[in-house]
Motif scaffolding. Structure first.
Motif, short mmCIF file in Angstrom:
data_model
loop_
_atom_site.label_atom_id
_atom_site.label_comp_id
_atom_site.label_asym_id
_atom_site.label_seq_id
_atom_site.Cartn_x
_atom_site.Cartn_y
_atom_site.Cartn_z
N PHE A 128 -122.13 27.26 -10.59
CA PHE A 128 -121.77 28.35 -10.53
C PHE A 128 -121.25 28.76 -11.69
O PHE A 128 -120.36 27.80 -12.68
CB PHE A 128 -120.60 28.70 -9.50
N TRP A 129 -121.52 29.97 -12.34
CA TRP A 129 -120.91 30.48 -13.55
C TRP A 129 -120.17 31.77 -13.22
O TRP A 129 -120.58 32.75 -12.32
CB TRP A 129 -121.83 30.52 -14.82
N HIS A 130 -119.21 32.20 -14.30
CA HIS A 130 -118.86 33.62 -14.41
C HIS A 130 -118.81 34.10 -15.80
O HIS A 130 -118.34 33.56 -16.61
CB HIS A 130 -117.21 33.62 -13.59
N GLU A 131 -119.24 35.23 -16.01
CA GLU A 131 -119.04 36.02 -17.24
C GLU A 131 -118.61 37.17 -17.38
O GLU A 131 -118.84 38.17 -16.39
CB GLU A 131 -120.51 36.28 -17.73
N THR A 132 -117.43 37.59 -18.21
CA THR A 132 -116.84 38.84 -18.29
C THR A 132 -116.99 39.39 -19.44
O THR A 132 -116.93 38.81 -20.54
CB THR A 132 -115.12 38.45 -18.04
N GLU A 134 -117.61 31.23 -18.47
CA GLU A 134 -117.17 29.82 -17.92
C GLU A 134 -117.81 29.21 -16.75
O GLU A 134 -118.49 30.17 -15.93
CB GLU A 134 -115.66 30.03 -17.46
N TRP A 135 -117.86 27.95 -16.74
CA TRP A 135 -118.39 27.39 -15.64
C TRP A 135 -117.38 27.20 -14.51
O TRP A 135 -116.28 26.90 -14.57
CB TRP A 135 -119.11 25.92 -15.97
N GLN A 136 -117.96 27.21 -13.19
CA GLN A 136 -117.00 27.29 -12.05
C GLN A 136 -117.00 26.08 -11.03
O GLN A 136 -116.72 26.18 -10.26
CB GLN A 136 -116.82 28.59 -11.37
N GLY A 137 -118.00 25.06 -11.67
CA GLY A 137 -118.08 24.07 -10.82
C GLY A 137 -119.26 24.23 -9.83
O GLY A 137 -119.70 25.11 -9.92
N THR A 177 -125.88 31.39 -10.50
CA THR A 177 -125.86 30.07 -10.21
C THR A 177 -126.89 29.53 -11.28
O THR A 177 -127.92 30.33 -11.76
CB THR A 177 -126.39 29.53 -8.83
N ALA A 178 -126.63 28.29 -11.72
CA ALA A 178 -127.74 27.56 -12.81
C ALA A 178 -127.85 26.11 -12.39
O ALA A 178 -127.19 25.56 -11.59
CB ALA A 178 -127.10 27.91 -14.14
#
Length: 297
Positions: A61-65, A36-39, A79-80
């Motif tokens: 920012f992104w988060h991966e589980t 998910e992208w987190q803004g 970050t991307a």
């Protein structure tokens, strides 16, 4: 011995088959990944175009589980897609004047400082040097390194315009370095050459400078005065004004100068600060439809 090896191989294959069967029955033996992208965040002022437009850089920012087939959870953040925007910092407007981003899966090191009035720089001078001009795609060069009368490099903190269309690179206190240490470096972006140097007699006067840059054939220097909160802007080692200014440390931002938290413009023999009540070090917030889109607190 051959009979024993066959038994061992059969046992290994049987263990693999049992594990695979268990995976299929219990979890399907596959990892489940959610992304998910987190803004956007890490907004940073990286330059001033003129007396109304500021340049801001930020990242997505992104988060991966990852849920492993054996029940283990792995999490990763990053970050991307670095983005460059211009905002009006004198008058609050509805969002940015201009924005552009580039696609980069793991982004960092893009917003180190301002190179010219419309170009920011990032990366490393001794590795991958990045230049991003407003309205254009970034350029990346890998400078070739040479030494002129010195051999000890420094960590680059500032890159500004210099004489003959080149750029001067400085370390935190490199101008006052002694011995065989390099005091500054000159970057030629056309040839891709970075030359570390020591100051010659014509430039020894810039040792006193907190910040230095060139306009055309003239060298400008922000130097401290004799008393606290007293400074001078020198042009070719000559004071540009008849009296000292009130600032502790002047910083050049493209065509603008930061003096005691005010953004001013240098003209002939005068420093012009259009709005002395404005100080950019107050938290800058930019809105769009009454929602904060960039908060630099």
């Amino acid at each position: 011995m051959k009979h024993l090896l066959n038994k061992s191989e059969m046992a290994r294959l049987l263990a693999v088959a049992i594990t695979a069967f268990a995976c299929v029955c219990m979890w399907g033996c596959s990892d489940e990944v959610s992304f998910e992208w987190q803004g956007r965040g890490n907004a940073k002022v990286v330059g001033f175009v003129d007396d109304s437009l500021v340049i801001v850089g930020d990242y997505l920012f992104w988060h991966e589980t990852t849920e492993r087939w054996n029940g283990e959870y792995l999490e990763d953040d990053g970050t991307a897609n670095p983005r460059l925007c211009t905002y009006n910092y004198r008058v609050q407007e509805n969002g940015p004047r201009w924005c552009d981003s580039i696609v980069e899966e793991n982004a960092s090191g893009w917003f180190s400082g301002q190179l010219t009035d419309s170009i920011i720089w990032g990366g490393s001078l001794t590795g991958s040097f990045k230049m991003w001009k407003i309205g254009e795609q970034p350029h990346i060069i890998n400078p070739k390194i040479s030494y002129d009368n010195c051999s000890v490099e420094f960590k680059t903190k500032s890159v500004k315009q210099w004489l003959d269309g080149r750029f001067i690179a400085l370390g935190d206190k490199s101008l006052n370095a002694g011995g065989d240490s390099c005091q500054y470096a000159v970057l030629d972006t056309l040839s891709g050459m970075l030359t570390y140097k020591r100051l010659d007699k014509d430039l020894e006067w810039i040792k006193v400078c907190d910040d230095v840059r060139a306009w055309g054939k003239d060298v400008y220097c922000s130097a401290p005065g004799e008393h606290p909160l007293e400074g001078h802007i020198l042009k070719n080692n000559i004071d540009t004004l008849s009296s000292p200014l009130i600032f502790s440390r002047g910083i050049f931002w493209g065509k603008m100068i930061e003096l005691r938290a005010s953004i001013c413009r240098l003209e002939a023999k005068a420093i012009i600060c259009l709005n002395p009540d404005f100080t950019w070090r107050e938290p800058l917030k930019f809105y769009q439809n009454d929602e904060v889109v960039v908060d630099l607190e």
